[in-house]
Design a protein around this motif. Structure first.
Motif, PDB file in Angstrom:
ATOM      1  N   LEU A 202       5.204  -0.006   2.780  1.00 43.10           N
ATOM      2  CA  LEU A 202       3.968   0.192   3.519  1.00 43.10           C
ATOM      3  C   LEU A 202       3.103   1.258   2.852  1.00 43.10           C
ATOM      4  O   LEU A 202       1.886   1.093   2.732  1.00 43.10           O
ATOM      5  CB  LEU A 202       4.287   0.598   4.967  1.00 43.10           C
ATOM      6  CG  LEU A 202       3.089   0.756   5.900  1.00 43.10           C
ATOM      7  CD1 LEU A 202       2.295  -0.538   5.974  1.00 43.10           C
ATOM      8  CD2 LEU A 202       3.553   1.166   7.275  1.00 43.10           C
ATOM      9  N   ASN A 203       3.703   2.334   2.382  1.00 41.51           N
ATOM     10  CA  ASN A 203       2.944   3.382   1.684  1.00 41.51           C
ATOM     11  C   ASN A 203       2.333   2.869   0.394  1.00 41.51           C
ATOM     12  O   ASN A 203       1.212   3.229   0.042  1.00 41.51           O
ATOM     13  CB  ASN A 203       3.836   4.593   1.392  1.00 41.51           C
ATOM     14  CG  ASN A 203       4.096   5.429   2.631  1.00 41.51           C
ATOM     15  OD1 ASN A 203       3.316   5.392   3.576  1.00 41.51           O
ATOM     16  ND2 ASN A 203       5.194   6.177   2.633  1.00 41.51           N
TER      17      ASN A 203
ATOM     18  N   THR B  44       9.096   1.632   4.896  1.00 36.80           N
ATOM     19  CA  THR B  44       8.148   2.744   4.831  1.00 36.80           C
ATOM     20  C   THR B  44       7.581   2.895   3.429  1.00 36.80           C
ATOM     21  O   THR B  44       6.372   3.070   3.253  1.00 36.80           O
ATOM     22  CB  THR B  44       8.837   4.054   5.259  1.00 36.80           C
ATOM     23  OG1 THR B  44       9.419   3.872   6.547  1.00 36.80           O
ATOM     24  CG2 THR B  44       7.851   5.204   5.308  1.00 36.80           C
ATOM     25  N   THR B  45       8.427   2.783   2.429  1.00 36.22           N
ATOM     26  CA  THR B  45       7.972   2.895   1.045  1.00 36.22           C
ATOM     27  C   THR B  45       7.036   1.742   0.706  1.00 36.22           C
ATOM     28  O   THR B  45       5.981   1.946   0.092  1.00 36.22           O
ATOM     29  CB  THR B  45       9.177   2.899   0.080  1.00 36.22           C
ATOM     30  OG1 THR B  45      10.062   3.958   0.454  1.00 36.22           O
ATOM     31  CG2 THR B  45       8.728   3.087  -1.355  1.00 36.22           C
TER      32      THR B  45
ATOM     33  N   LEU C  26      -0.694   0.653   1.402  1.00 36.25           N
ATOM     34  CA  LEU C  26      -1.811   1.488   1.847  1.00 36.25           C
ATOM     35  C   LEU C  26      -2.458   2.207   0.673  1.00 36.25           C
ATOM     36  O   LEU C  26      -3.689   2.341   0.604  1.00 36.25           O
ATOM     37  CB  LEU C  26      -1.345   2.492   2.897  1.00 36.25           C
ATOM     38  CG  LEU C  26      -1.010   1.918   4.279  1.00 36.25           C
ATOM     39  CD1 LEU C  26      -0.441   3.000   5.177  1.00 36.25           C
ATOM     40  CD2 LEU C  26      -2.237   1.287   4.904  1.00 36.25           C
ATOM     41  N   GLY C  27      -1.661   2.665  -0.273  1.00 35.19           N
ATOM     42  CA  GLY C  27      -2.194   3.335  -1.459  1.00 35.19           C
ATOM     43  C   GLY C  27      -3.064   2.396  -2.286  1.00 35.19           C
ATOM     44  O   GLY C  27      -4.125   2.786  -2.772  1.00 35.19           O
TER      45      GLY C  27
END
Length: 194
Positions: A7-8, A4-5, A11-12
């Motif tokens: 992926l974030n 999740t980290t 995306l950022g």
């Protein structure tokens, strides 16, 4: 690091890249200052060299042209049609003028196309542009089937008052008369998948 980290973070980075690209486009477009001229001067610079010495020679050619409608000059490439907002204004008392124009522009690739009824009667069809989007206005004129010498293209500061301009970069203020025939669009031979 969790999925999740990661992926974030990805995306950022993508969002930051898109914002930087849009900011760059807006910055480069705002640097142009288009003007209206009826005289075109072409200056060609030719440099001739030999194997032993370099001797620059400059040749200047001046060409003067006069047209019925002044064609403003622009040095900025227009943005993609998808990103060009167009407001179509019916400046006549004749109904059903807006739908054919909206359809033609939408079929050509414009996404943000809206129509309103104008408060001021137009004597002729005129295309107005918000500074510095002259190139976009010229493309809209051609997409509607006009030659650049057939239709006035003016800054939006000369436009009659229009409600609902919002984010539109080009205003097509329709006067009496029909649209010219639609331009022939090039055939797409193959579809490229991304």
């Amino acid at each position: 690091m969790s999925k999740t980290t990661a992926l974030n973070i990805i995306l950022g980075v993508l969002v930051a890249g898109l914002l930087a690209t849009l900011l760059y486009q807006e910055t480069t477009q705002s640097e142009a200052v288009p003007g209206t001229t009826t005289t075109t001067t072409v200056v060609e610079e030719v440099t001739t060299t030999t194997t032993t010495t370099v001797v620059p020679e400059t040749t200047t050619t001046t060409t003067t042209t006069t047209t019925e409608v002044p064609i403003p000059s622009t040095s900025v490439a227009p943005t993609e049609r998808f990103f060009t907002g167009v407001l179509v204004v019916n400046g006549t008392s004749v109904g059903e003028r807006i739908p054919p124009v909206l359809e033609r522009l939408t079929n050509t690739g414009y996404f943000d196309v809206r129509g309103v009824v104008g408060a001021v009667a137009a004597q002729e069809t005129v295309i107005y542009y918000v500074e510095p989007f002259l190139g976009e206005a010229q493309v809209v004129a051609q997409d509607l089937g006009y030659a650049l010498t057939e239709i006035p293209i003016l800054p939006s500061t000369e436009s009659p008052p229009v409600a609902g301009v919002g984010g539109a970069k080009v205003i097509v203020y329709l006067g009496p008369g029909e649209l010219p025939p639609a331009p022939v669009l090039p055939e797409i031979d193959e579809v490229v998948e991304i």
